[in-house]
Design an enzyme around this catalytic site. Sequence first.
Site, PDB file in Angstrom:
ATOM      1  N   ARG A  31      -1.046  -5.889  12.917  1.00  0.00           N
ATOM      2  CA  ARG A  31      -1.736  -5.044  12.474  1.00  0.00           C
ATOM      3  C   ARG A  31      -3.253  -5.023  12.547  1.00  0.00           C
ATOM      4  O   ARG A  31      -4.153  -4.660  12.008  1.00  0.00           O
ATOM      5  CB  ARG A  31      -1.428  -4.808  10.868  1.00  0.00           C
ATOM      6  CG  ARG A  31      -0.189  -4.466  10.427  1.00  0.00           C
ATOM      7  CD  ARG A  31      -0.354  -2.976  10.599  1.00  0.00           C
ATOM      8  NE  ARG A  31       0.981  -2.328  10.116  1.00  0.00           N
ATOM      9  CZ  ARG A  31       1.640  -1.804   8.951  1.00  0.00           C
ATOM     10  NH1 ARG A  31       0.366  -1.671   7.974  1.00  0.00           N
ATOM     11  NH2 ARG A  31       2.652  -1.304   8.655  1.00  0.00           N
ATOM     12  N   ARG A  35      -6.681  -0.496   8.726  1.00  0.00           N
ATOM     13  CA  ARG A  35      -7.431   0.097   7.688  1.00  0.00           C
ATOM     14  C   ARG A  35      -8.740  -1.047   7.291  1.00  0.00           C
ATOM     15  O   ARG A  35      -9.728  -0.755   6.778  1.00  0.00           O
ATOM     16  CB  ARG A  35      -6.735   0.254   6.320  1.00  0.00           C
ATOM     17  CG  ARG A  35      -5.935   1.790   6.611  1.00  0.00           C
ATOM     18  CD  ARG A  35      -4.993   1.975   5.360  1.00  0.00           C
ATOM     19  NE  ARG A  35      -4.134   1.044   5.432  1.00  0.00           N
ATOM     20  CZ  ARG A  35      -2.876   1.163   4.563  1.00  0.00           C
ATOM     21  NH1 ARG A  35      -2.705   2.069   3.909  1.00  0.00           N
ATOM     22  NH2 ARG A  35      -2.078   0.085   4.690  1.00  0.00           N
ATOM     23  N   ARG A  44      -9.565   7.760  11.695  1.00  0.00           N
ATOM     24  CA  ARG A  44      -8.263   8.152  11.030  1.00  0.00           C
ATOM     25  C   ARG A  44      -8.705   9.752  10.254  1.00  0.00           C
ATOM     26  O   ARG A  44      -8.177  10.453  10.361  1.00  0.00           O
ATOM     27  CB  ARG A  44      -7.740   7.348  10.207  1.00  0.00           C
ATOM     28  CG  ARG A  44      -6.416   7.782   9.688  1.00  0.00           C
ATOM     29  CD  ARG A  44      -5.607   7.124   8.749  1.00  0.00           C
ATOM     30  NE  ARG A  44      -6.749   6.810   7.602  1.00  0.00           N
ATOM     31  CZ  ARG A  44      -6.480   6.039   6.435  1.00  0.00           C
ATOM     32  NH1 ARG A  44      -5.059   5.494   6.343  1.00  0.00           N
ATOM     33  NH2 ARG A  44      -7.139   5.995   5.382  1.00  0.00           N
ATOM     34  N   ASP A  81       4.067   3.245  15.331  1.00  0.00           N
ATOM     35  CA  ASP A  81       4.774   2.765  14.143  1.00  0.00           C
ATOM     36  C   ASP A  81       6.380   2.601  14.582  1.00  0.00           C
ATOM     37  O   ASP A  81       6.874   3.626  15.360  1.00  0.00           O
ATOM     38  CB  ASP A  81       4.683   3.821  12.968  1.00  0.00           C
ATOM     39  CG  ASP A  81       5.080   2.987  11.779  1.00  0.00           C
ATOM     40  OD1 ASP A  81       4.097   2.223  11.293  1.00  0.00           O
ATOM     41  OD2 ASP A  81       6.070   3.420  11.227  1.00  0.00           O
ATOM     42  N   TYR A 158      15.034   2.237   6.388  1.00  0.00           N
ATOM     43  CA  TYR A 158      14.250   3.250   6.001  1.00  0.00           C
ATOM     44  C   TYR A 158      15.096   4.660   6.369  1.00  0.00           C
ATOM     45  O   TYR A 158      14.978   5.535   5.363  1.00  0.00           O
ATOM     46  CB  TYR A 158      13.105   3.142   6.937  1.00  0.00           C
ATOM     47  CG  TYR A 158      11.841   2.154   6.718  1.00  0.00           C
ATOM     48  CD1 TYR A 158      11.079   2.683   5.633  1.00  0.00           C
ATOM     49  CD2 TYR A 158      11.854   1.030   7.416  1.00  0.00           C
ATOM     50  CE1 TYR A 158      10.249   1.508   5.359  1.00  0.00           C
ATOM     51  CE2 TYR A 158      10.858   0.141   6.999  1.00  0.00           C
ATOM     52  CZ  TYR A 158      10.038   0.497   5.887  1.00  0.00           C
ATOM     53  OH  TYR A 158       9.133  -0.389   5.448  1.00  0.00           O
TER      54      TYR A 158
HETATM   55  O1  CP3 Z   1       0.246  -4.146  14.463  1.00  0.00           O
HETATM   56  C1  CP3 Z   1      -0.443  -3.198  15.037  1.00  0.00           C
HETATM   57  O2  CP3 Z   1      -1.751  -3.185  14.964  1.00  0.00           O
HETATM   58  C2  CP3 Z   1       0.117  -2.280  15.605  1.00  0.00           C
HETATM   59  C3  CP3 Z   1       0.450  -1.130  14.693  1.00  0.00           C
HETATM   60  C4  CP3 Z   1       1.800  -0.997  13.860  1.00  0.00           C
HETATM   61  C5  CP3 Z   1       1.527  -0.165  12.759  1.00  0.00           C
HETATM   62  N1  CP3 Z   1       2.857  -0.534  12.007  1.00  0.00           N
HETATM   63  C6  CP3 Z   1       0.782   0.633  12.406  1.00  0.00           C
HETATM   64  C7  CP3 Z   1       0.411   1.129  11.204  1.00  0.00           C
HETATM   65  C8  CP3 Z   1       2.905  -1.917  13.842  1.00  0.00           C
HETATM   66  C9  CP3 Z   1       3.326  -2.862  14.640  1.00  0.00           C
HETATM   67  C10 CP3 Z   1       3.709  -1.375  12.590  1.00  0.00           C
HETATM   68  C11 CP3 Z   1       4.912  -2.025  12.585  1.00  0.00           C
HETATM   69  C12 CP3 Z   1       5.579  -1.409  11.236  1.00  0.00           C
HETATM   70  N2  CP3 Z   1       5.598  -0.059  10.492  1.00  0.00           N
HETATM   71  C13 CP3 Z   1       6.409  -2.160  10.430  1.00  0.00           C
HETATM   72  C14 CP3 Z   1       6.894  -3.692  10.874  1.00  0.00           C
HETATM   73  C15 CP3 Z   1       5.791  -4.490  10.649  1.00  0.00           C
HETATM   74  C16 CP3 Z   1       5.697  -5.005   9.177  1.00  0.00           C
HETATM   75  O3  CP3 Z   1       4.462  -4.706   8.377  1.00  0.00           O
HETATM   76  O4  CP3 Z   1       6.661  -5.584   8.699  1.00  0.00           O
HETATM   77  C17 CP3 Z   1       7.010  -1.581   9.325  1.00  0.00           C
HETATM   78  C18 CP3 Z   1       7.927  -1.971   8.215  1.00  0.00           C
HETATM   79  C19 CP3 Z   1       6.360  -0.237   9.544  1.00  0.00           C
HETATM   80  C20 CP3 Z   1       6.582   1.003   8.710  1.00  0.00           C
HETATM   81  C21 CP3 Z   1       5.366   1.509   7.973  1.00  0.00           C
HETATM   82  N3  CP3 Z   1       4.381   1.947   8.683  1.00  0.00           N
HETATM   83  C22 CP3 Z   1       4.896   1.332   6.444  1.00  0.00           C
HETATM   84  C23 CP3 Z   1       5.859   0.700   5.478  1.00  0.00           C
HETATM   85  C24 CP3 Z   1       3.653   1.783   6.483  1.00  0.00           C
HETATM   86  C25 CP3 Z   1       2.850   2.015   5.154  1.00  0.00           C
HETATM   87  C26 CP3 Z   1       2.418   0.921   4.560  1.00  0.00           C
HETATM   88  C27 CP3 Z   1       0.971   0.739   4.464  1.00  0.00           C
HETATM   89  O5  CP3 Z   1       0.558  -0.177   5.011  1.00  0.00           O
HETATM   90  O6  CP3 Z   1       0.277   1.867   4.359  1.00  0.00           O
HETATM   91  C28 CP3 Z   1       3.443   2.220   7.634  1.00  0.00           C
HETATM   92  C29 CP3 Z   1       1.988   2.791   7.905  1.00  0.00           C
HETATM   93  C30 CP3 Z   1       1.026   2.102   9.118  1.00  0.00           C
HETATM   94  N4  CP3 Z   1       1.674   1.703  10.376  1.00  0.00           N
HETATM   95  C31 CP3 Z   1      -0.408   1.886   9.076  1.00  0.00           C
HETATM   96  C32 CP3 Z   1      -0.551   1.474  10.488  1.00  0.00           C
HETATM   97  C33 CP3 Z   1      -2.060   1.104  10.835  1.00  0.00           C
HETATM   98  C34 CP3 Z   1      -1.255   2.228   7.792  1.00  0.00           C
HETATM   99  C35 CP3 Z   1      -1.580   3.738   8.231  1.00  0.00           C
HETATM  100  C36 CP3 Z   1      -2.760   4.113   7.533  1.00  0.00           C
HETATM  101  O7  CP3 Z   1      -2.870   4.157   6.188  1.00  0.00           O
HETATM  102  O8  CP3 Z   1      -3.872   4.425   8.375  1.00  0.00           O
END
Ligand code: CP3
Length: 348
Positions: A31, A35, A44, A81, A158
């Site tokens: 990540r 944010r 964003r 994602d 999911y």
């Molecule tokens: O690592 C990186 O920089 C690459 C981008 C990336 C994102 N999600 C961007 C993202 C990667 C590799 C993921 C994987 C992902 N997504 C996982 C597996 C990794 C882990 O955390 O265990 C999972 C379970 C998801 C599903 C997901 N996406 C959730 C549960 C959420 C919401 C939770 C949150 O943090 O708000 C997301 C949103 C998400 N994916 C964001 C980002 C940068 C936040 C979006 C935002 O608010 O801008």
Amino acid sequence: MAMTSQAPADKPLLAALRGEPQWPRPAWLMRQAGRYLPEYRQLRADKGGFLDLCDDPAAATEVTLQPIRRYGFDGSILFSDILTIPRALGQDLHFSAGEGPVLGRLPDQASMMDHLDGGEATARLAPAYDALGLIRAALPTQTTLIGFAGAPWTLATYMIEGGASKSYPQTKAMAYGAPEQFRALMAFLIRSVADHLIAQIAAGADAVMVFDSWAGSLDARAQVDWSAGPLAAVTARIRQVHPDVPVILFPRRAPHAAQALAGQHPLVTLQVDFADDLASAAALPFSAVQGNLDPGRLLAGRGEIQHATQAVLNAVPRTRSHVFNLGHGILKETDPDAVHAVLEIIRG
Ligand code: CP3
């Protein structure tokens, strides 16, 4: 020369994933785009929302490159994602503020199959492939480009629960109560995930990572059946097409899955969660280990951050290939300068 990868010697992270120990240890953070970075929050807001960023190859490229410019990480992970696969198979997806992902009802198998075979899935995932081409062209030559996808088990949770869950009741009811139906869904997800990763490699990814974030919700036997089994099957499908591309597997908090995966395929790196012991993981027969600083440590002062980083480095002997990373995604509360404190220690 445009689309071919550099020789591993020119890319320290790629060499480490191939099992060649590197010094200083190559580093990137899960990540790393997101944010905690003000430049991400700005873009964003300008673009509308998170999924709008993922769907716009130029915007996804810009967000992917933001942490590379700031920190010069050895690895760059595509901004996307894991839930783009369910969406590409026809399941509705949106992110509501504060609630995380919300998915519509699970499409039936025939309809998902139509999306996959009819090319609709590929078309919906195309922004990721287009972004990879743009990122590849813009990255410094020594930076390794990483593609990724969710693992079948984590995607199934999911898709079946319709969002985040604490105990996965509907997914487990299907896995244990309707095993034929569940096995069919998993077989289908193995194919979808592998296809997506193979397409990312074709688009320019040097390596790919598979996130099984909720593998730790499974009992010992199910960790082997529903985390390790599908992860190995995805790896095998990739290897039929790309025998030399490193794969990073993250069966998170699932030691029985890690054990089952150990030694199964060459060129596999194990990502280790911060709750697991990195030194023991490093003793397993994988090409490399990746991890595992608790992202919560980055919320402390500089001294504590550097002490904790050094402890992670000390856990893996120099003779073993180690890729420095966090044990899970960086927290949005992190001060961007905390990352500089980590990198100073790694880079000596
Ligand atoms: O690592 C990186 O920089 C690459 C981008 C990336 C994102 N999600 C961007 C993202 C990667 C590799 C993921 C994987 C992902 N997504 C996982 C597996 C990794 C882990 O955390 O265990 C999972 C379970 C998801 C599903 C997901 N996406 C959730 C549960 C959420 C919401 C939770 C949150 O943090 O708000 C997301 C949103 C998400 N994916 C964001 C980002 C940068 C936040 C979006 C935002 O608010 O801008």
